[in-house]
Design a protein around this motif. Structure first.
Motif, PDB file in Angstrom:
ATOM      1  N   GLY A  96       0.778  -1.232   0.000  1.00 23.44           N
ATOM      2  CA  GLY A  96       0.000   0.000   0.000  1.00 23.44           C
ATOM      3  C   GLY A  96       0.806   1.276   0.000  1.00 23.44           C
ATOM      4  O   GLY A  96       0.237   2.373   0.027  1.00 23.44           O
ATOM      5  N   TYR A  97       2.148   1.182  -0.032  1.00 27.67           N
ATOM      6  CA  TYR A  97       2.958   2.393  -0.167  1.00 27.67           C
ATOM      7  C   TYR A  97       2.690   2.998  -1.543  1.00 27.67           C
ATOM      8  O   TYR A  97       2.493   2.283  -2.523  1.00 27.67           O
ATOM      9  CB  TYR A  97       4.444   2.069  -0.019  1.00 27.67           C
ATOM     10  N   ASN A  98       2.727   4.330  -1.629  1.00 24.49           N
ATOM     11  CA  ASN A  98       2.298   4.975  -2.868  1.00 24.49           C
ATOM     12  C   ASN A  98       3.462   5.456  -3.729  1.00 24.49           C
ATOM     13  O   ASN A  98       3.695   4.925  -4.806  1.00 24.49           O
ATOM     14  CB  ASN A  98       1.361   6.144  -2.556  1.00 24.49           C
ATOM     15  N   ILE A  99       4.202   6.444  -3.287  1.00 28.08           N
ATOM     16  CA  ILE A  99       5.298   6.995  -4.090  1.00 28.08           C
ATOM     17  C   ILE A  99       6.568   6.219  -3.750  1.00 28.08           C
ATOM     18  O   ILE A  99       7.097   6.324  -2.648  1.00 28.08           O
ATOM     19  CB  ILE A  99       5.477   8.497  -3.815  1.00 28.08           C
ATOM     20  N   ILE A 100       7.056   5.435  -4.722  1.00 25.27           N
ATOM     21  CA  ILE A 100       8.158   4.504  -4.473  1.00 25.27           C
ATOM     22  C   ILE A 100       9.187   4.626  -5.590  1.00 25.27           C
ATOM     23  O   ILE A 100       8.845   4.896  -6.743  1.00 25.27           O
ATOM     24  CB  ILE A 100       7.664   3.039  -4.435  1.00 25.27           C
ATOM     25  N   GLY A 101      10.453   4.390  -5.258  1.00 23.86           N
ATOM     26  CA  GLY A 101      11.498   4.369  -6.270  1.00 23.86           C
ATOM     27  C   GLY A 101      12.754   3.731  -5.723  1.00 23.86           C
ATOM     28  O   GLY A 101      12.771   3.197  -4.609  1.00 23.86           O
ATOM     29  N   SER A 102      13.814   3.794  -6.510  1.00 24.30           N
ATOM     30  CA  SER A 102      15.092   3.189  -6.127  1.00 24.30           C
ATOM     31  C   SER A 102      16.219   4.081  -6.623  1.00 24.30           C
ATOM     32  O   SER A 102      15.989   5.041  -7.364  1.00 24.30           O
ATOM     33  CB  SER A 102      15.218   1.788  -6.743  1.00 24.30           C
ATOM     34  N   ASP A 103      17.444   3.767  -6.218  1.00 24.60           N
ATOM     35  CA  ASP A 103      18.600   4.457  -6.790  1.00 24.60           C
ATOM     36  C   ASP A 103      18.742   4.015  -8.243  1.00 24.60           C
ATOM     37  O   ASP A 103      18.916   2.825  -8.521  1.00 24.60           O
ATOM     38  CB  ASP A 103      19.877   4.085  -6.030  1.00 24.60           C
ATOM     39  N   ILE A 104      18.659   4.962  -9.171  1.00 24.95           N
ATOM     40  CA  ILE A 104      18.780   4.605 -10.584  1.00 24.95           C
ATOM     41  C   ILE A 104      20.136   3.953 -10.837  1.00 24.95           C
ATOM     42  O   ILE A 104      21.173   4.483 -10.438  1.00 24.95           O
ATOM     43  CB  ILE A 104      18.592   5.848 -11.473  1.00 24.95           C
ATOM     44  N   ALA A 105      20.110   2.786 -11.462  1.00 21.36           N
ATOM     45  CA  ALA A 105      21.298   1.971 -11.764  1.00 21.36           C
ATOM     46  C   ALA A 105      21.890   1.320 -10.531  1.00 21.36           C
ATOM     47  O   ALA A 105      22.958   0.721 -10.588  1.00 21.36           O
ATOM     48  CB  ALA A 105      22.367   2.773 -12.499  1.00 21.36           C
ATOM     49  N   GLY A 106      21.199   1.400  -9.403  1.00 22.73           N
ATOM     50  CA  GLY A 106      21.703   0.805  -8.177  1.00 22.73           C
ATOM     51  C   GLY A 106      22.593   1.768  -7.413  1.00 22.73           C
ATOM     52  O   GLY A 106      23.061   2.783  -7.938  1.00 22.73           O
ATOM     53  N   PHE A 107      22.844   1.437  -6.158  1.00 18.81           N
ATOM     54  CA  PHE A 107      23.617   2.310  -5.276  1.00 18.81           C
ATOM     55  C   PHE A 107      25.077   1.884  -5.162  1.00 18.81           C
ATOM     56  O   PHE A 107      25.970   2.716  -5.041  1.00 18.81           O
ATOM     57  CB  PHE A 107      22.980   2.295  -3.879  1.00 18.81           C
ATOM     58  N   SER A 108      25.324   0.576  -5.208  1.00 18.38           N
ATOM     59  CA  SER A 108      26.622   0.048  -4.789  1.00 18.38           C
ATOM     60  C   SER A 108      27.459  -0.464  -5.949  1.00 18.38           C
ATOM     61  O   SER A 108      26.949  -1.139  -6.848  1.00 18.38           O
ATOM     62  CB  SER A 108      26.405  -1.097  -3.795  1.00 18.38           C
ATOM     63  N   GLY A 109      28.754  -0.151  -5.906  1.00 15.94           N
ATOM     64  CA  GLY A 109      29.684  -0.645  -6.907  1.00 15.94           C
ATOM     65  C   GLY A 109      30.568   0.460  -7.446  1.00 15.94           C
ATOM     66  O   GLY A 109      30.405   1.636  -7.120  1.00 15.94           O
ATOM     67  N   ASN A 110      31.500   0.067  -8.299  1.00 15.73           N
ATOM     68  CA  ASN A 110      32.471   1.023  -8.839  1.00 15.73           C
ATOM     69  C   ASN A 110      32.157   1.482 -10.254  1.00 15.73           C
ATOM     70  O   ASN A 110      32.601   2.549 -10.671  1.00 15.73           O
ATOM     71  CB  ASN A 110      33.870   0.399  -8.813  1.00 15.73           C
ATOM     72  N   THR A 111      31.425   0.669 -11.017  1.00 19.69           N
ATOM     73  CA  THR A 111      31.117   1.022 -12.404  1.00 19.69           C
ATOM     74  C   THR A 111      29.659   0.712 -12.714  1.00 19.69           C
ATOM     75  O   THR A 111      29.082  -0.236 -12.171  1.00 19.69           O
ATOM     76  CB  THR A 111      32.009   0.246 -13.396  1.00 19.69           C
ATOM     77  N   ILE A 112      29.070   1.512 -13.605  1.00 20.91           N
ATOM     78  CA  ILE A 112      27.686   1.306 -14.038  1.00 20.91           C
ATOM     79  C   ILE A 112      27.694   0.939 -15.520  1.00 20.91           C
ATOM     80  O   ILE A 112      28.112   1.747 -16.357  1.00 20.91           O
ATOM     81  CB  ILE A 112      26.835   2.574 -13.839  1.00 20.91           C
ATOM     82  N   PRO A 113      27.228  -0.250 -15.887  1.00 23.39           N
ATOM     83  CA  PRO A 113      27.127  -0.595 -17.309  1.00 23.39           C
ATOM     84  C   PRO A 113      26.179   0.373 -18.020  1.00 23.39           C
ATOM     85  O   PRO A 113      25.083   0.649 -17.516  1.00 23.39           O
ATOM     86  CB  PRO A 113      26.555  -2.016 -17.286  1.00 23.39           C
ATOM     87  N   PRO A 114      26.571   0.908 -19.179  1.00 20.91           N
ATOM     88  CA  PRO A 114      25.752   1.922 -19.851  1.00 20.91           C
ATOM     89  C   PRO A 114      24.312   1.494 -20.120  1.00 20.91           C
ATOM     90  O   PRO A 114      23.379   2.262 -19.868  1.00 20.91           O
ATOM     91  CB  PRO A 114      26.514   2.175 -21.154  1.00 20.91           C
TER      92      PRO A 114
END
Length: 368
Positions: A96-114
């Motif tokens: 029932g939570y309404n406004i929800i999201g996440s860290d785009i591309a995730g929070f943890s790590g050294n590199t983000i795959p494009p």
């Protein structure tokens, strides 16, 4: 811990509101559901919610090993990638939570795959919370040109959809429908409001199966493509598009200021653009951001010979963007004939009728 969490969130929210009536907290709705199956933050103190901390990875299987060399820090190592974020967001919505999201591309790590960065951005566009935070390089001018263009496009699209999303902020506050509703068929699929179906991409592939419920559905990024419901379709989704389908009959209010997303231009600025896919009849309550207890209602009814659109309630400067398979013969507004090329334009290639007038008062359009 339940008593502590409730007190922590409620006291923080209460104090914030005492300092600023528009204060909101960024709460955690799910923190490993096995530990708190009832949800983490109490609903009455959780206006905006976040799930994390995930790795910069696609959905992981039990045999996937993505631990980065030299990382033994829980925050840096993180939880499984986009699949875990999707799981927790769906669980949050079910609670029932309404406004929800996440860290785009995730929070943890050294590199983000494009490609992961672009796909996670696209998914977050169709979440209430759009948050580009976490580790690794996020300065878009340091990323590839393709990432810059795609992420900019979808960032603007999220902003353009605020009037649509805000409708569900108000309805949820009043005990009604929330913004995201998980579907029983199609992995991680959900309804975004009443009219948009989202089927997130969670593996590194442009090809995807999508299950469409009963009804007719248009592909949001090429709405001339129409699909019958109650079937599974297979489709390729280019990197500047995403699996989103709009229900036939929908009314989508948008706040368009630029041409980045492809749904309008600078000429739309200062007016609410109602994107309409007429079926038999429908209505939508537009709630004003500065006055949430004030609304403007757009309704339509379609017959074999005409489309009637009524706008009632508080005055609202608006543009109508209507999907019609054929160019109309005539259009009137509250009894006054509108002029083609001045008040309205029809794009044959896109099958779109655009009506723009200066009058923002209550009115009735008749399109024949």
């Amino acid at each position: 811990t339940r008593k502590y969490m409730d007190m922590y969130y409620r006291e923080e929210y209460k104090h914030g509101l005492s300092q600023n009536p528009e204060f909101v907290t960024l709460s955690r709705s799910i923190d490993r559901k096995s530990l708190h199956p009832e949800g983490f933050a109490p609903f009455d103190a959780a206006p905006v919610n976040w799930v994390g901390d995930q790795k910069h990875t696609w959905e992981e299987t039990e045999t996937t090993n993505t631990k980065e060399a030299g990382s033994d820090d829980l925050v840096m190592e993180g939880e499984k990638g986009i699949g875990m974020a999707l799981t927790h967001i769906m669980q949050s919505a079910e609670l029932g939570y309404n406004i929800i999201g996440s860290d785009i591309a995730g929070f943890s790590g050294n590199t983000i795959p494009p490609r992961l960065y672009m796909r996670w951005t696209q998914f977050s566009t169709f979440c209430g919370l759009f948050m580009n935070g976490g580790h690794a390089e996020r300065r878009l001018w340091k990323r590839t040109k393709q990432e810059l263009e795609v992420i900019r496009k979808f960032s603007w699209l999220h902003n353009e959809l605020v009037p649509y999303m805000y409708h569900y902020v108000v309805t949820a506050h009043n005990g009604g429908r929330i913004l995201q509703t998980p579907l029983s068929k199609g992995k991680y699929q959900y309804m975004f409001g009443d009219d948009l179906l989202v089927a997130p991409i969670y593996v590194d592939s442009q090809n995807k199966d999508v299950y469409l419920p009963k009804g007719k559905w248009r592909y949001f990024f090429n709405d001339k493509e129409v699909f019958e419901g109650k079937q599974k379709i297979n489709k390729d989704f280019l990197l500047d598009e995403f699996p989103v389908f709009v229900k036939e009959g929908a009314i989508i209010p948008m706040n368009i200021e630029r041409d980045y997303s492809g749904f309008g231009t600078e000429e739309n600025m200062g007016k609410i653009t109602f994107v309409i896919y007429p079926d038999k009849e429908n209505s939508f309550d537009f709630y004003h951001l500065d006055k949430p207890d004030v609304k403007t209602t757009l309704s339509y009814k379609r017959t074999e010979t005409e489309l009637i659109i009524d706008i009632k309630g508080s005055e609202l400067a608006h543009i109508l963007n209507i999907h019609l398979s054929e160019k109309p013969n005539s259009i009137s507004k509250s009894g006054k004939e509108l002029q083609e090329g001045i008040d309205w334009f029809y794009d044959t290639a896109k099958q779109k009728l655009n009506i723009k007038t200066e009058d923002s008062q209550n009115c009735k359009y008749i399109i024949k």
